[in-house]
Design a protein around this motif. Sequence first.
Motif, PDB file in Angstrom:
ATOM      1  N   VAL A   1     -10.567  69.646  74.808  1.00 50.18           N
ATOM      2  CA  VAL A   1     -10.447  68.187  74.922  1.00 50.18           C
ATOM      3  C   VAL A   1     -10.834  67.568  73.585  1.00 50.18           C
ATOM      4  O   VAL A   1     -11.837  67.966  72.982  1.00 50.18           O
ATOM      5  N   VAL A   2     -10.024  66.617  73.114  1.00 47.93           N
ATOM      6  CA  VAL A   2     -10.263  66.012  71.804  1.00 47.93           C
ATOM      7  C   VAL A   2     -10.311  64.483  71.952  1.00 47.93           C
ATOM      8  O   VAL A   2      -9.410  63.880  72.543  1.00 47.93           O
ATOM      9  N   ILE A   3     -11.366  63.890  71.401  1.00 49.01           N
ATOM     10  CA  ILE A   3     -11.573  62.439  71.517  1.00 49.01           C
ATOM     11  C   ILE A   3     -11.715  61.854  70.112  1.00 49.01           C
ATOM     12  O   ILE A   3     -12.442  62.395  69.279  1.00 49.01           O
ATOM     13  N   SER A   4     -11.023  60.735  69.883  1.00 45.19           N
ATOM     14  CA  SER A   4     -11.081  60.123  68.548  1.00 45.19           C
ATOM     15  C   SER A   4     -12.121  59.006  68.499  1.00 45.19           C
ATOM     16  O   SER A   4     -12.562  58.502  69.532  1.00 45.19           O
ATOM     17  N   ALA A   5     -12.485  58.631  67.289  1.00 43.61           N
ATOM     18  CA  ALA A   5     -13.420  57.534  67.072  1.00 43.61           C
ATOM     19  C   ALA A   5     -12.728  56.201  67.380  1.00 43.61           C
ATOM     20  O   ALA A   5     -11.513  56.145  67.589  1.00 43.61           O
ATOM     21  N   ALA A   6     -13.511  55.118  67.377  1.00 44.29           N
ATOM     22  CA  ALA A   6     -13.023  53.816  67.857  1.00 44.29           C
ATOM     23  C   ALA A   6     -11.731  53.359  67.180  1.00 44.29           C
ATOM     24  O   ALA A   6     -10.845  52.822  67.831  1.00 44.29           O
ATOM     25  N   HIS A   7     -11.610  53.559  65.869  1.00 49.60           N
ATOM     26  CA  HIS A   7     -10.468  52.966  65.167  1.00 49.60           C
ATOM     27  C   HIS A   7      -9.411  53.980  64.741  1.00 49.60           C
ATOM     28  O   HIS A   7      -8.616  53.744  63.823  1.00 49.60           O
ATOM     29  N   VAL A   8      -9.404  55.114  65.452  1.00 50.79           N
ATOM     30  CA  VAL A   8      -8.439  56.187  65.174  1.00 50.79           C
ATOM     31  C   VAL A   8      -7.819  56.608  66.503  1.00 50.79           C
ATOM     32  O   VAL A   8      -8.459  56.510  67.552  1.00 50.79           O
TER      33      VAL A   8
ATOM     34  N   ILE B   1      -4.021  60.790  64.007  1.00 49.89           N
ATOM     35  CA  ILE B   1      -4.132  62.223  63.715  1.00 49.89           C
ATOM     36  C   ILE B   1      -3.029  62.908  64.527  1.00 49.89           C
ATOM     37  O   ILE B   1      -3.039  62.845  65.769  1.00 49.89           O
ATOM     38  N   TRP B   2      -2.071  63.515  63.830  1.00 46.88           N
ATOM     39  CA  TRP B   2      -0.966  64.194  64.530  1.00 46.88           C
ATOM     40  C   TRP B   2      -1.428  65.604  64.860  1.00 46.88           C
ATOM     41  O   TRP B   2      -1.222  66.545  64.090  1.00 46.88           O
TER      42      TRP B   2
ATOM     43  N   SER C   1     -11.592  64.168  59.891  1.00 47.63           N
ATOM     44  CA  SER C   1     -12.105  62.803  59.837  1.00 47.63           C
ATOM     45  C   SER C   1     -11.450  61.949  60.923  1.00 47.63           C
ATOM     46  O   SER C   1     -10.225  61.994  61.095  1.00 47.63           O
ATOM     47  N   GLY C   2     -12.251  61.209  61.664  1.00 51.18           N
ATOM     48  CA  GLY C   2     -11.723  60.355  62.730  1.00 51.18           C
ATOM     49  C   GLY C   2     -11.840  60.970  64.116  1.00 51.18           C
ATOM     50  O   GLY C   2     -11.593  60.306  65.112  1.00 51.18           O
ATOM     51  N   ILE C   3     -12.196  62.268  64.165  1.00 55.84           N
ATOM     52  CA  ILE C   3     -12.438  62.902  65.470  1.00 55.84           C
ATOM     53  C   ILE C   3     -13.894  62.668  65.848  1.00 55.84           C
ATOM     54  O   ILE C   3     -14.801  62.965  65.077  1.00 55.84           O
ATOM     55  N   GLU C   4     -14.100  62.118  67.050  1.00 55.50           N
ATOM     56  CA  GLU C   4     -15.472  61.858  67.495  1.00 55.50           C
ATOM     57  C   GLU C   4     -16.061  63.085  68.169  1.00 55.50           C
ATOM     58  O   GLU C   4     -17.215  63.431  67.955  1.00 55.50           O
TER      59      GLU C   4
END
Length: 397
Positions: free
Chosen positions: A326-333, A243-244, A300-303
């Motif tokens: 603060v932004v955290i992504s899911a396991a495979h992103v 995700i850019w 999609s993909g942001i946890e």
Amino acid sequence: MVVVCIDGGDPAYIRQGLRDGFIPNIERFMKQGFSAIADGTVPSFTCPNNMSIITGTPASRHGISGNFYLDVRTGEAVVMTGPELLRGDTILSQFADAGAKVVSITAKDKLRKQLGKNLDVSKGNISFSSECAGRCTLKENGIENVLELVGMAQPGMYSMELSLFVLEAGIKLLERDRPDLLYLSLTDYVQHKHAPEEPEARRFYLAIDRCFGRLEKLGAVVALTADHGMNDKSDAAGKPNVIWLQDVLDARFGKGDTRVICPITDAFVAHHGALGGFVRVWCTGKATPRQVIETIHGISGIESVMDKAGACRAFELPPDREADVVVISAAHVCIGASEAAHDLSGLAGHRLRTHGGVAEAKVPFILSEPLNDEYKLKAGVSTLKSYQVFEYALNGW
Ligand SMILES: [Zn+2]
């Protein structure tokens, strides 16, 4: 006592090794000693977790909440590796002050100064990195002629030898000087590049396992942990799932209104392209944190996406170094800043594997000796054998 931080040592590598039988020493530690899956510090990056290990405190206390933060007064991204940024004292320097002989060895020089904070190398204590092993002096590091002592050539920055050098140096110093406490911190080059089932990962774990066995044979209690885990973040075709975020925010608010900082960054990014699972956004213009959160929420993909107060509460982070969002992504992103600012050519056909989020914060915690009764109670493993706990934690209860 030898504490090894297996940088990027996701529990999945240990599981693979146990299944295929190529880590007999670790396996023995798990059976005769203690093992569990521990919670690392979030963001699951190298500097914050090494500092939590050697201070015994969360980032809210030691202050190192990433590899980078934005100094809002100057607008400059500041690398968080200076000992002056580390708040309080380390367990290593406290042991040394109490009369113990302490050795700290790290792969990359960026960690060395913080690991060696207040460690008096004029009194028999030692602190150096593999990266600068050929340039050690008694005055700066408490040791010289390291390449001769270790009997290895100066390792390259992108090599498994950079880590093996750390372990070999620890073994040689344990033989020669019998220090009381050693902290050996490796680098995650292999884990960034190779999944647990790949032959290179197997070769690396076979080699480090042998070193752990030698350390134990020399009489040391060996403790193994990691700073963070590692996840594959590419799609089925091998293209990184990125995700850019700076591009998303610029499209919504215009250029210059927000600043995305990727705190995984250091000078050596070829193996991960500076992409991780945790980024910070500073609001530097008209956009408010609430608007930024609303823009990111639901991608999609942001946890998770949270404001400064929420992030500091959730992960025990220091507010004065925290961003507005603060932004955290899911396991495979993973999350990057602007597509144009990241160089992914260093991946050279490899799948992107990286870390930083909650999904990579689980780490192994293995001791070659059993816990005493007090710590058994703390760990809550009175009825199960500890390695069973480890297996259950990986496979689900
Ligand atoms: Zn690391």
